[in-house]
Enzyme design. Structure first.
Site, PDB file in Angstrom:
ATOM      1  N   PHE A 142       1.847   8.008  11.420  1.00  0.00           N
ATOM      2  CA  PHE A 142       0.607   7.943  12.202  1.00  0.00           C
ATOM      3  C   PHE A 142      -0.387   7.082  11.397  1.00  0.00           C
ATOM      4  CE2 PHE A 142       1.233  10.136  16.202  1.00  0.00           C
ATOM      5  CZ  PHE A 142       2.584  10.370  16.062  1.00  0.00           C
ATOM      6  N   LYS A 174       9.439  -2.811  15.642  1.00  0.00           N
ATOM      7  CA  LYS A 174       9.754  -1.485  15.073  1.00  0.00           C
ATOM      8  C   LYS A 174      10.718  -0.737  16.004  1.00  0.00           C
ATOM      9  CE  LYS A 174       7.264  -1.532  11.321  1.00  0.00           C
ATOM     10  NZ  LYS A 174       7.921  -1.545  10.022  1.00  0.00           N
ATOM     11  N   TYR A 227       4.440  -6.461  17.266  1.00  0.00           N
ATOM     12  CA  TYR A 227       4.661  -5.628  16.069  1.00  0.00           C
ATOM     13  C   TYR A 227       5.415  -4.349  16.453  1.00  0.00           C
ATOM     14  CZ  TYR A 227       3.661  -2.153  12.474  1.00  0.00           C
ATOM     15  OH  TYR A 227       3.788  -1.153  11.540  1.00  0.00           O
ATOM     16  N   TYR A 248       0.824  -1.226   0.000  1.00  0.00           N
ATOM     17  CA  TYR A 248       0.000   0.000   0.000  1.00  0.00           C
ATOM     18  C   TYR A 248       0.853   1.270   0.000  1.00  0.00           C
ATOM     19  CZ  TYR A 248      -3.068   3.594   2.038  1.00  0.00           C
ATOM     20  OH  TYR A 248      -3.740   4.754   2.310  1.00  0.00           O
ATOM     21  N   LEU A 274      -9.632   1.043  10.008  1.00  0.00           N
ATOM     22  CA  LEU A 274     -10.900   1.757   9.882  1.00  0.00           C
ATOM     23  C   LEU A 274     -11.232   2.170   8.445  1.00  0.00           C
ATOM     24  CD1 LEU A 274     -13.269   3.042  11.335  1.00  0.00           C
ATOM     25  CD2 LEU A 274     -11.866   5.069  11.735  1.00  0.00           C
ATOM     26  N   THR A 320       2.985   3.595  16.818  1.00  0.00           N
ATOM     27  CA  THR A 320       2.586   2.578  17.796  1.00  0.00           C
ATOM     28  C   THR A 320       3.705   2.277  18.798  1.00  0.00           C
ATOM     29  OG1 THR A 320       1.397   0.499  17.962  1.00  0.00           O
ATOM     30  CG2 THR A 320       3.245   0.503  16.494  1.00  0.00           C
ATOM     31  N   SER A 347       6.647   3.432  13.242  1.00  0.00           N
ATOM     32  CA  SER A 347       5.219   3.628  13.513  1.00  0.00           C
ATOM     33  C   SER A 347       5.007   4.360  14.827  1.00  0.00           C
ATOM     34  CB  SER A 347       4.558   2.250  13.582  1.00  0.00           C
ATOM     35  OG  SER A 347       3.269   2.376  14.102  1.00  0.00           O
TER      36      SER A 347
HETATM   37  P1  NAD Z   1       1.792  -3.660   3.097  1.00  0.00           P
HETATM   38  O1  NAD Z   1       1.616  -4.980   3.741  1.00  0.00           O
HETATM   39  O2  NAD Z   1       0.791  -3.200   2.105  1.00  0.00           O
HETATM   40  O3  NAD Z   1       3.245  -3.582   2.416  1.00  0.00           O
HETATM   41  C1  NAD Z   1       4.343  -4.299   2.906  1.00  0.00           C
HETATM   42  C2  NAD Z   1       4.946  -5.049   1.740  1.00  0.00           C
HETATM   43  O4  NAD Z   1       6.058  -5.837   2.225  1.00  0.00           O
HETATM   44  C3  NAD Z   1       3.968  -6.014   1.093  1.00  0.00           C
HETATM   45  O5  NAD Z   1       3.902  -5.766  -0.295  1.00  0.00           O
HETATM   46  C4  NAD Z   1       4.538  -7.390   1.388  1.00  0.00           C
HETATM   47  O6  NAD Z   1       4.297  -8.312   0.351  1.00  0.00           O
HETATM   48  C5  NAD Z   1       6.009  -7.080   1.567  1.00  0.00           C
HETATM   49  N1  NAD Z   1       6.715  -8.056   2.407  1.00  0.00           N
HETATM   50  C6  NAD Z   1       6.324  -8.566   3.596  1.00  0.00           C
HETATM   51  N2  NAD Z   1       7.236  -9.434   4.052  1.00  0.00           N
HETATM   52  C7  NAD Z   1       8.235  -9.462   3.132  1.00  0.00           C
HETATM   53  C8  NAD Z   1       9.450 -10.162   3.046  1.00  0.00           C
HETATM   54  N3  NAD Z   1       9.836 -11.022   3.995  1.00  0.00           N
HETATM   55  N4  NAD Z   1      10.254  -9.954   1.982  1.00  0.00           N
HETATM   56  C9  NAD Z   1       9.877  -9.086   0.999  1.00  0.00           C
HETATM   57  N5  NAD Z   1       8.719  -8.408   1.027  1.00  0.00           N
HETATM   58  C10 NAD Z   1       7.895  -8.587   2.080  1.00  0.00           C
HETATM   59  O7  NAD Z   1       1.950  -2.600   4.271  1.00  0.00           O
HETATM   60  P2  NAD Z   1       2.018  -1.013   4.197  1.00  0.00           P
HETATM   61  O8  NAD Z   1       0.799  -0.482   4.849  1.00  0.00           O
HETATM   62  O9  NAD Z   1       2.363  -0.571   2.845  1.00  0.00           O
HETATM   63  O10 NAD Z   1       3.221  -0.769   5.213  1.00  0.00           O
HETATM   64  C11 NAD Z   1       4.548  -0.608   4.768  1.00  0.00           C
HETATM   65  C12 NAD Z   1       5.452  -0.447   5.982  1.00  0.00           C
HETATM   66  O11 NAD Z   1       5.013   0.660   6.756  1.00  0.00           O
HETATM   67  C13 NAD Z   1       5.456  -1.654   6.907  1.00  0.00           C
HETATM   68  O12 NAD Z   1       6.773  -1.857   7.366  1.00  0.00           O
HETATM   69  C14 NAD Z   1       4.559  -1.214   8.042  1.00  0.00           C
HETATM   70  O13 NAD Z   1       4.901  -1.854   9.250  1.00  0.00           O
HETATM   71  C15 NAD Z   1       4.843   0.264   8.105  1.00  0.00           C
HETATM   72  N6  NAD Z   1       3.729   1.029   8.700  1.00  0.00           N
HETATM   73  C16 NAD Z   1       2.483   0.953   8.123  1.00  0.00           C
HETATM   74  C17 NAD Z   1       1.424   1.653   8.701  1.00  0.00           C
HETATM   75  C18 NAD Z   1       0.044   1.571   8.113  1.00  0.00           C
HETATM   76  O14 NAD Z   1      -0.903   2.002   8.777  1.00  0.00           O
HETATM   77  N7  NAD Z   1      -0.147   1.085   6.902  1.00  0.00           N
HETATM   78  C19 NAD Z   1       1.642   2.443   9.851  1.00  0.00           C
HETATM   79  C20 NAD Z   1       2.936   2.490  10.385  1.00  0.00           C
HETATM   80  C21 NAD Z   1       3.976   1.788   9.793  1.00  0.00           C
HETATM   81  N1  UDP Z   2     -11.827   1.277  14.522  1.00  0.00           N
HETATM   82  C1  UDP Z   2     -13.166   0.983  14.638  1.00  0.00           C
HETATM   83  N2  UDP Z   2     -13.670  -0.001  13.862  1.00  0.00           N
HETATM   84  C2  UDP Z   2     -12.935  -0.723  12.985  1.00  0.00           C
HETATM   85  C3  UDP Z   2     -11.555  -0.412  12.866  1.00  0.00           C
HETATM   86  C4  UDP Z   2     -11.051   0.581  13.664  1.00  0.00           C
HETATM   87  O1  UDP Z   2     -13.874   1.609  15.425  1.00  0.00           O
HETATM   88  O2  UDP Z   2     -13.455  -1.629  12.318  1.00  0.00           O
HETATM   89  C5  UDP Z   2     -11.254   2.369  15.332  1.00  0.00           C
HETATM   90  C6  UDP Z   2     -10.112   1.929  16.230  1.00  0.00           C
HETATM   91  O3  UDP Z   2     -10.611   1.593  17.501  1.00  0.00           O
HETATM   92  C7  UDP Z   2      -9.242   3.173  16.272  1.00  0.00           C
HETATM   93  C8  UDP Z   2      -9.484   3.863  14.940  1.00  0.00           C
HETATM   94  O4  UDP Z   2     -10.698   3.306  14.427  1.00  0.00           O
HETATM   95  O5  UDP Z   2      -9.669   4.020  17.279  1.00  0.00           O
HETATM   96  C9  UDP Z   2      -8.364   3.633  13.940  1.00  0.00           C
HETATM   97  O6  UDP Z   2      -8.113   2.254  13.874  1.00  0.00           O
HETATM   98  P1  UDP Z   2      -7.063   1.631  12.878  1.00  0.00           P
HETATM   99  O7  UDP Z   2      -7.009   0.166  13.137  1.00  0.00           O
HETATM  100  O8  UDP Z   2      -7.374   2.070  11.485  1.00  0.00           O
HETATM  101  O9  UDP Z   2      -5.694   2.344  13.292  1.00  0.00           O
HETATM  102  P2  UDP Z   2      -4.860   2.288  14.676  1.00  0.00           P
HETATM  103  O10 UDP Z   2      -5.644   1.575  15.686  1.00  0.00           O
HETATM  104  O11 UDP Z   2      -3.619   1.594  14.313  1.00  0.00           O
HETATM  105  O12 UDP Z   2      -4.627   3.716  15.025  1.00  0.00           O
END
Ligand code: NAD
Ligand code: UDP
Length: 353
Positions: A191, A165, A161, A12, A213, A139, A137
């Site tokens: 975020f 990180k 998780y 993504y 969400l 988190t 993250s």
């Molecule tokens: P995503 O799952 O869509 O993308 C991660 C990609 O990594 C995927 O395409 C997956 O196929 C690939 N992958 C997983 N394991 C692998 C491996 N062993 N070798 C090669 N490729 C591998 O996730 P995303 O939302 O695009 O997130 C990208 C990064 O950002 C992640 O590290 C995630 O932890 C971090 N992140 C995401 C969010 C979020 O809300 N989406 C928030 C904070 C941090």
């Molecule tokens: N949330 C919700 N219903 C859902 C998914 C998420 O009410 O089906 C709420 C969740 O409790 C949080 C907010 O939406 O307060 C964002 O959640 P998300 O999982 O997208 O992100 P994160 O919890 O990692 O901030």
């Protein structure tokens, strides 16, 4: 021309970053195992590049493989070096990202997120590549810390998780002190990235039932799911629902370009580590979000309240000043843009890629 390796570039966040990199005339190499993504995202990226005259100058390569596979990584770096255009920066996104899965399969999370990162660092060292952008993250911040969250807030993740990180950040800090290699590290603490590319060609395509969400709301909007469960209505916020800092995916991608510019800037960092929040600084509650989504997209989202989700926190939003100061980056898109672009993606791709 700079050549950037984007691990997890089919996912993504990665696909949106790659798009911007190509537009800004970087050469892009994607490594992804496709374990949580779809090769069609890569196909669309190649299509987009081929059709878009402006970005024809940059090159795009895709390698399917696992970041834990050292020989595979060596091959990727070697082929670039042999072509006369070595990889000189890495944006490392590949990893596993589900909080709940990480509780059920902690070993897998430590192996991919931590061991996998170590393998990349090892190969970077062999190929004298020193600039590294890491996907961290929000988190990792302690549950006890009040928002807005600064980068110096206490780090104390509560699930595997988040622990992976935080651990990678510690590893990067240690590496940055090694004066033999002169690493430049930036850890971007995201975020809540949401929304989609405004073209509707790229967006979030979760496998199975969405945990987050935004994709859940989109699937209720398109009648793929009946109703959104809102996790709790008695949180200490104005309307009783949780508040988060949603950031448009294109702003997040912009933040990575800013990070690359920072790492490759004129001032030599000579062995540095910096952590920077990528958020808007604006908090939005679940109920506010649903209301804005309905208004912007002129539709109805069915909702019902359920109990609180384990591990949730009432209010989380960033202090984004550091990103402004150090990276000269600020978010430009608002929550209406996020809702509109997410829905546009959903309408154009009801079953994802
Ligand atoms: P995503 O799952 O869509 O993308 C991660 C990609 O990594 C995927 O395409 C997956 O196929 C690939 N992958 C997983 N394991 C692998 C491996 N062993 N070798 C090669 N490729 C591998 O996730 P995303 O939302 O695009 O997130 C990208 C990064 O950002 C992640 O590290 C995630 O932890 C971090 N992140 C995401 C969010 C979020 O809300 N989406 C928030 C904070 C941090
Ligand atoms: N949330 C919700 N219903 C859902 C998914 C998420 O009410 O089906 C709420 C969740 O409790 C949080 C907010 O939406 O307060 C964002 O959640 P998300 O999982 O997208 O992100 P994160 O919890 O990692 O901030």
């Amino acid at each position: 021309m700079k050549k950037i390796l984007v691990t997890g570039g089919a996912g993504y966040i990665g696909i949106h970053i790659c798009l911007l990199l190509l537009e800004q005339e970087f050469d892009v190499v994607i490594v992804d195992s496709l374990t949580n993504s779809n090769e069609n995202s890569i196909k669309r990226l190649f299509d987009y590049k081929n059709k878009n005259f402006d970005i024809k100058n940059s090159t795009l390569q895709f390698y399917k493989g696992d970041i834990r596979d050292l020989e595979f990584l060596r091959k990727v770096f070697l082929e670039s070096r042999n072509s006369g255009n070595s990889i000189d920066n890495v944006i490392h996104l590949a990893g596993l990202k589900s909080v709940s899965q990480s509780i059920d399969f902690p070993g897998k999370y430590w192996e991919v997120n931590v061991y996998g990162t170590l393998q990349i660092l090892k190969v970077m060292e062999e190929f004298e590549c020193k600039n590294f952008v890491f996907s961290s993250s929000a988190t990792i911040y302690s549950q006890m810390q009040e928002s807005p969250l600064n980068e110096n807030a206490q780090i104390s993740p509560i699930n595997p998780y988040g622990k992976t990180k935080a651990t990678v950040e510690e590893i990067l800090k240690d590496f940055s002190k090694n004066k033999k290699q002169f690493w430049n590290f930036i850890s971007l603490r995201y975020f809540n990235p949401v929304g989609a590319h405004p073209s509707g060609m790229f967006g979030e395509d979760p496998i199975g039932i969405p945990n987050n969400l935004f994709p859940y709301i989109c699937q209720v909007g398109s009648a793929r799911r009946d109703t959104l469960s809102i996790f709790g209505n008695n949180w200490p916020t104005n309307d009783g629902t949780c508040i988060r800092d949603y950031i448009h995916i294109m702003d997040l991608a912009d933040g990575h370009i800013a990070a690359l510019n920072f790492l490759n800037g004129e001032i030599d960092k000579v062995g540095s580590f910096i952590a920077v929040n990528l958020g808007t600084g604006v908090g939005t509650s679940v109920l506010e979000l649903v209301e804005i989504f309905e208004k912007v997209n002129k539709l109805k989202i069915n909702t019902h309240f359920t109990s609180r989700r384990l591990g949730d926190k009432a209010v989380v939003y960033a202090n984004p000043e550091m990103a402004h100061k150090v990276l000269n980056w600020t978010s430009k898109r608002n929550i209406e843009d996020m809702c509109r672009d997410a829905w546009n993606w959903q309408l154009k791709n009801p079953s994802g890629y």
